[in-house]
Design a protein around this motif. Structure first.
Motif, PDB file in Angstrom:
ATOM      1  N   ASP A  79     -17.143  44.065 -18.333  1.00  0.00           N
ATOM      2  CA  ASP A  79     -16.959  42.634 -18.578  1.00  0.00           C
ATOM      3  C   ASP A  79     -18.222  42.001 -19.154  1.00  0.00           C
ATOM      4  OD1 ASP A  79     -14.446  42.971 -17.543  1.00  0.00           O
ATOM      5  OD2 ASP A  79     -14.841  41.909 -15.651  1.00  0.00           O
ATOM      6  N   GLU A  82     -18.595  42.570 -22.843  1.00  0.00           N
ATOM      7  CA  GLU A  82     -17.671  41.735 -23.614  1.00  0.00           C
ATOM      8  C   GLU A  82     -18.135  40.288 -23.695  1.00  0.00           C
ATOM      9  OE1 GLU A  82     -15.067  42.522 -25.415  1.00  0.00           O
ATOM     10  OE2 GLU A  82     -15.293  44.645 -24.958  1.00  0.00           O
ATOM     11  N   GLU A  88     -17.599  35.623 -30.765  1.00  0.00           N
ATOM     12  CA  GLU A  88     -16.215  35.451 -31.164  1.00  0.00           C
ATOM     13  C   GLU A  88     -16.161  34.456 -32.302  1.00  0.00           C
ATOM     14  OE1 GLU A  88     -12.046  34.783 -28.832  1.00  0.00           O
ATOM     15  OE2 GLU A  88     -13.638  33.362 -28.401  1.00  0.00           O
ATOM     16  N   SER A  95      -8.558  32.360 -30.829  1.00  0.00           N
ATOM     17  CA  SER A  95      -9.476  33.388 -31.323  1.00  0.00           C
ATOM     18  C   SER A  95      -8.951  33.963 -32.620  1.00  0.00           C
ATOM     19  CB  SER A  95      -9.603  34.511 -30.280  1.00  0.00           C
ATOM     20  OG  SER A  95     -10.199  35.645 -30.871  1.00  0.00           O
ATOM     21  N   ARG A  99     -14.699  40.036 -33.743  1.00  0.00           N
ATOM     22  CA  ARG A  99     -15.877  39.910 -32.906  1.00  0.00           C
ATOM     23  C   ARG A  99     -17.006  40.728 -33.495  1.00  0.00           C
ATOM     24  NH1 ARG A  99     -15.766  42.159 -28.051  1.00  0.00           N
ATOM     25  NH2 ARG A  99     -14.410  43.788 -28.817  1.00  0.00           N
ATOM     26  N   ASN A 244     -19.202  34.469 -25.050  1.00  0.00           N
ATOM     27  CA  ASN A 244     -17.942  34.934 -25.615  1.00  0.00           C
ATOM     28  C   ASN A 244     -16.776  34.637 -24.683  1.00  0.00           C
ATOM     29  OD1 ASN A 244     -16.225  36.166 -27.476  1.00  0.00           O
ATOM     30  ND2 ASN A 244     -16.492  38.185 -26.568  1.00  0.00           N
ATOM     31  N   CYS A 246     -13.014  36.303 -23.542  1.00  0.00           N
ATOM     32  CA  CYS A 246     -12.322  37.592 -23.582  1.00  0.00           C
ATOM     33  C   CYS A 246     -11.142  37.564 -22.622  1.00  0.00           C
ATOM     34  CB  CYS A 246     -13.283  38.717 -23.215  1.00  0.00           C
ATOM     35  SG  CYS A 246     -12.506  40.365 -23.238  1.00  0.00           S
ATOM     36  N   ASN A 255     -12.263  32.654 -20.971  1.00  0.00           N
ATOM     37  CA  ASN A 255     -11.181  33.034 -21.876  1.00  0.00           C
ATOM     38  C   ASN A 255     -10.458  31.775 -22.311  1.00  0.00           C
ATOM     39  OD1 ASN A 255      -9.076  32.475 -19.880  1.00  0.00           O
ATOM     40  ND2 ASN A 255      -9.789  34.346 -18.876  1.00  0.00           N
TER      41      ASN A 255
END
Length: 300
Positions: A79, A82, A88, A95, A99, A244, A246, A255
């Motif tokens: 994680d 990411e 991003e 999104s 990336r 970022n 994700c 996210n």
């Protein structure tokens, strides 16, 4: 409606003078000449309906832990890569799917946050938001073990709670309030659309090993309470370096699906990893990965 064109900071308030035009944001006048409250503007109504829809779908959860979510060192390491070591690309809430890797970036110096409010934000709301942000800053400081304070003396992290009309004026006024602010930061703020609920832009030093030099977060004054709290928590945490989003990181505020409204226990561990003394700004993914298992293990 009024567009704000000249601003100054007075006692923590981004006080602005006004001139003519655009629709949709601050306290205004109805066709009968009576004042319209900020909460009754079209944009505020739009966000209130959006929040109602999110809650009806079971989104914007306020729980910070999920018993079925693994948090072993391997999962946390995955994680972290990411969230902390990728960029991003894509505007708004969606999104683009593209990336790129980026170096680790965090604050290597103390973070001094200054909270500023647009003139359209009433005193009661300012006081409530300042309490919320101050409490959350303490949470971030505990999670990162990094010095983070609400401090107007030589601030390097600016949190602006503004209406849409006030936001539109920032491209002209922010260079006076924040000398040296980059054109890219101003451009990002200027391009904000209504479906972009809030944002933060963190600028690194030219020498990446020195980490961030300043950040600016935009919190929309039109947001209802839960959406407002969610924006504060996500943007300030992302401004610390977990930049970022994700979908695979769960449960998390990092996210775009709005499932969780508040910083989760997983997010706190990822912040703790980011500020582990074995890591430093400017490190590449290949340089970071050998340390990650030990770094993640230290979060227990």
């Amino acid at each position: 409606m009024q567009k704000l064109t000249k601003c100054a900071i007075l006692a923590g308030v981004l006080t602005c003078a006004a001139s003519a035009v655009p629709a949709g944001s601050t306290v205004t006048k109805s066709s009968q000449g009576t004042a319209v409250k900020l909460s009754e503007t079209p944009l505020a109504q739009y966000y209130r309906k959006m929040q109602t829809s999110f809650l009806a779908q079971g989104l914007m959860k306020t729980t910070t832990r999920m018993s079925n979510a693994p948090m072993d060192p391997a999962t946390l390491s995955r994680d972290f890569v990411e969230i902390a070591l990728h960029n991003e690309y894509g505007g708004g809430l969606s999104s683009s799917g593209h990336r790129s890797k980026k170096p680790l970036l965090r604050w290597e110096e103390p973070v001094r946050m200054q909270v500023m409010f647009g003139a359209s934000v009433d005193k009661a709301r300012r006081a409530k938001d300042l309490r919320t942000i101050s409490s959350y800053v303490n949470t971030l400081a505990r999670a990162t073990r990094h010095p983070i304070t609400v401090n107007p003396h030589k601030p390097n992290f600016h949190v602006l709670v503004v209406t849409e009309g006030e936001r539109k004026s920032l491209a002209k006024t922010l260079p006076k309030l924040i000398p040296g602010i980059s054109k890219s930061t101003l451009s990002n703020i200027a391009r904000m659309r209504p479906n972009h609920l809030c944002m933060v832009v963190a600028e690194p030093h030219g020498d990446r090993s020195r980490g961030f030099r300043r950040a600016v977060a935009i919190i929309r004054a039109e947001h209802p309470d839960q959406m407002r709290a969610s924006c504060i928590q996500e943007e300030l945490a992302q401004g610390m370096g977990l930049s970022n989003d994700c979908q695979e990181v769960w449960p998390s505020i990092f996210n775009d699906d709005q499932e969780f409204a508040l910083l989760t226990r997983r997010d706190e561990k990822l912040l703790g990893m980011l500020y582990d003394p074995r890591l430093r700004s400017g490190m590449t993914t290949d340089e970071v990965v050998p340390y990650l298992h030990a770094v993640a293990s230290s979060q227990y």
